[in-house]
Design an enzyme around this catalytic site. Structure first.
Site, PDB file in Angstrom:
ATOM      1  N   ILE A   1      -3.834   0.768  -2.960  1.00 43.10           N
ATOM      2  CA  ILE A   1      -4.362  -0.602  -3.029  1.00 43.10           C
ATOM      3  C   ILE A   1      -5.800  -0.575  -2.537  1.00 43.10           C
ATOM      4  O   ILE A   1      -6.066  -0.339  -1.366  1.00 43.10           O
ATOM      5  CB  ILE A   1      -3.560  -1.611  -2.187  1.00 43.10           C
ATOM      6  CG1 ILE A   1      -2.224  -1.926  -2.829  1.00 43.10           C
ATOM      7  CG2 ILE A   1      -4.347  -2.929  -2.079  1.00 43.10           C
ATOM      8  CD1 ILE A   1      -1.491  -3.081  -2.215  1.00 43.10           C
ATOM      9  N   ASP A   2      -6.708  -0.805  -3.465  1.00 38.78           N
ATOM     10  CA  ASP A   2      -8.120  -0.930  -3.130  1.00 38.78           C
ATOM     11  C   ASP A   2      -8.411  -2.428  -3.052  1.00 38.78           C
ATOM     12  O   ASP A   2      -8.130  -3.163  -3.999  1.00 38.78           O
ATOM     13  CB  ASP A   2      -8.956  -0.270  -4.229  1.00 38.78           C
ATOM     14  CG  ASP A   2     -10.434  -0.292  -3.923  1.00 38.78           C
ATOM     15  OD1 ASP A   2     -10.784  -0.226  -2.735  1.00 38.78           O
ATOM     16  OD2 ASP A   2     -11.238  -0.376  -4.875  1.00 38.78           O
TER      17      ASP A   2
ATOM     18  N   ASP B   1     -12.235   5.589  -3.866  1.00 36.92           N
ATOM     19  CA  ASP B   1     -12.774   4.246  -4.047  1.00 36.92           C
ATOM     20  C   ASP B   1     -13.659   4.127  -5.285  1.00 36.92           C
ATOM     21  O   ASP B   1     -14.109   3.019  -5.612  1.00 36.92           O
ATOM     22  CB  ASP B   1     -13.594   3.831  -2.819  1.00 36.92           C
ATOM     23  CG  ASP B   1     -12.717   3.521  -1.619  1.00 36.92           C
ATOM     24  OD1 ASP B   1     -11.591   3.030  -1.832  1.00 36.92           O
ATOM     25  OD2 ASP B   1     -13.149   3.784  -0.480  1.00 36.92           O
TER      26      ASP B   1
ATOM     27  N   THR C   1      -7.792  -4.477   0.239  1.00 34.41           N
ATOM     28  CA  THR C   1      -6.657  -5.007   0.997  1.00 34.41           C
ATOM     29  C   THR C   1      -6.862  -6.473   1.406  1.00 34.41           C
ATOM     30  O   THR C   1      -5.917  -7.259   1.397  1.00 34.41           O
ATOM     31  CB  THR C   1      -6.388  -4.150   2.253  1.00 34.41           C
ATOM     32  OG1 THR C   1      -7.579  -4.069   3.027  1.00 34.41           O
ATOM     33  CG2 THR C   1      -5.933  -2.757   1.868  1.00 34.41           C
TER      34      THR C   1
ATOM     35  N   GLU D   1      -4.892   8.017  -0.015  1.00 28.94           N
ATOM     36  CA  GLU D   1      -5.479   7.395   1.180  1.00 28.94           C
ATOM     37  C   GLU D   1      -4.512   7.360   2.357  1.00 28.94           C
ATOM     38  O   GLU D   1      -4.933   7.348   3.505  1.00 28.94           O
ATOM     39  CB  GLU D   1      -5.946   5.969   0.846  1.00 28.94           C
ATOM     40  CG  GLU D   1      -6.741   5.354   1.971  1.00 28.94           C
ATOM     41  CD  GLU D   1      -7.363   4.018   1.627  1.00 28.94           C
ATOM     42  OE1 GLU D   1      -8.324   3.648   2.300  1.00 28.94           O
ATOM     43  OE2 GLU D   1      -6.882   3.349   0.709  1.00 28.94           O
TER      44      GLU D   1
ATOM     45  N   ASP E   1      -6.059   5.634  -4.772  1.00 29.47           N
ATOM     46  CA  ASP E   1      -6.128   4.528  -3.823  1.00 29.47           C
ATOM     47  C   ASP E   1      -5.023   3.556  -4.218  1.00 29.47           C
ATOM     48  O   ASP E   1      -5.132   2.852  -5.226  1.00 29.47           O
ATOM     49  CB  ASP E   1      -7.488   3.834  -3.872  1.00 29.47           C
ATOM     50  CG  ASP E   1      -7.689   2.900  -2.687  1.00 29.47           C
ATOM     51  OD1 ASP E   1      -6.677   2.497  -2.081  1.00 29.47           O
ATOM     52  OD2 ASP E   1      -8.841   2.565  -2.358  1.00 29.47           O
TER      53      ASP E   1
ATOM     54  N   ASP F   1       0.826  -1.205   0.000  1.00 34.19           N
ATOM     55  CA  ASP F   1       0.000   0.000   0.000  1.00 34.19           C
ATOM     56  C   ASP F   1       0.866   1.263   0.000  1.00 34.19           C
ATOM     57  O   ASP F   1       0.722   2.141  -0.859  1.00 34.19           O
ATOM     58  CB  ASP F   1      -0.884  -0.031   1.251  1.00 34.19           C
ATOM     59  CG  ASP F   1      -2.157   0.779   1.113  1.00 34.19           C
ATOM     60  OD1 ASP F   1      -2.556   1.089  -0.019  1.00 34.19           O
ATOM     61  OD2 ASP F   1      -2.759   1.097   2.151  1.00 34.19           O
TER      62      ASP F   1
END
Length: 319
Positions: free
Chosen positions: A122-123, A265, A125, A67, A120, A44
């Site tokens: 890493i959307d 998101d 997780t 984020e 984002d 991330d």
């Protein structure tokens, strides 16, 4: 063609970040304890560092609303974590130093303005940790309108049988997909209502992310008879844009009735679907608000469709 430099830079950044994420995930031990979230933490922050660094070099004046921030990573107790993040970043950017990586992460602490990126890194997780779906999502927003969206889905397999895609959309220029490993660029078109095998709907894997009972009931009301396909992350937007599902519903969870969605998101996924001929609104048919804040405070839920069934979905939701 509009936004050519922005598009090329964003694609390059997302591909680099996706490669880091793939490497981190490849290194996850098979017997990883469920409570150990360290691999996704590394991916991330590493993803955000790389993307922010690439964007800031070319567009130093455009803020990035991301984020993550590096506050916890700067604590003494997080020294091992930031060193590990830096090691992975160095595989993509060999000259990277710990202090630079921390600063690159914090480039993503910008605020919503008339022109900004939203990210984002890493959307999805949980999907990342269980070797399932996740996405790297980046969008450029001007005066509240998404102008460019890049969606990296390294683990997504489409009907073609190929795995790992980048979805790219520029306002008014259509939506396209290309393999992460290179090759042909394919224009996307949402599914028609009479394509029975692909007239289906997607929703989140996590029950807490929506109201799955209501989502399934609404899908049936608009003629979708098959069970939902449950997928983590904004990969769901890619599936709809690619014509492999007609509907994605994310309705407010009864457990969290006051929850509001984050712009990062949905921004990249929304333009990818819309430029493929689909439609994206909240559950009342209102456009998603990307102009006001990092949270879409005036929107409730998200409805993503092939466009043809959108009015019927909204009507079913509000009767």
């Amino acid at each position: 063609m509009a936004y050519q430099l922005e598009k090329e830079t964003a694609i390059s950044a997302v591909i680099k970040a996706a490669k880091l994420c793939q490497q981190v995930r490849k290194d996850i031990p098979p017997a990883l304890e469920k409570q150990d979230k360290s691999p996704v933490t590394v991916a991330d922050f590493g993803s955000q560092a790389i993307i922010c660094k690439v964007l800031k070099e070319v567009f130093p004046d455009i803020p990035i609303v991301g984020e993550e921030d590096s506050k916890e990573l700067r604590q003494e107790t997080s020294q091992d974590t930031i060193k590990k993040i830096t090691t992975y970043v160095q595989e993509i950017i060999p000259s990277a130093k710990v202090d630079q990586v921390l600063d690159w992460i914090d480039y993503g602490n910008g605020t919503v303005s008339h022109r900004f990126w939203t990210l984002d890194p890493i959307d999805g997780t949980k999907g990342f940790l269980r070797q399932d779906q996740y996405a790297v999502a980046l969008a450029l927003i001007e005066d509240g309108e998404v102008k460019l969206g890049i969606l990296g889905c390294p683990a997504l397999t489409l009907d073609s049988g190929d795995t790992g895609f980048i979805f790219v959309a520029v306002k008014g220029e259509g939506s396209y997909k290309m393999s992460l490993s290179g090759g042909d660029i394919t224009k996307l078109q949402v599914v028609s209502n009479d394509d029975i095998s692909r007239f289906r709907f997607v929703e989140s894997v996590e029950a807490n992310h929506g109201d799955q009972i209501q989502q399934n009931a609404i899908a049936k009301k608009v003629g979708i008879t098959t069970d939902s396909v449950r997928v983590d992350s904004q990969a769901k937007y890619g599936i709809v844009a690619a014509g492999e599902a007609a509907l994605y519903l994310r309705l407010p969870s009864p457990k969290y009735p006051n929850y509001r969605e984050n712009i990062w998101d949905h921004a990249a996924g929304a333009i990818v679907v819309e430029e493929a001929g689909g439609k994206v609104t909240d559950m009342y048919g209102k456009p998603l608000d990307f102009a006001t804040a990092s949270k879409m405070n005036d929107n409730r839920g998200v409805v993503v469709s092939n466009g043809l069934i959108h009015d019927s979905v909204i009507q079913a939701l509000n009767n």
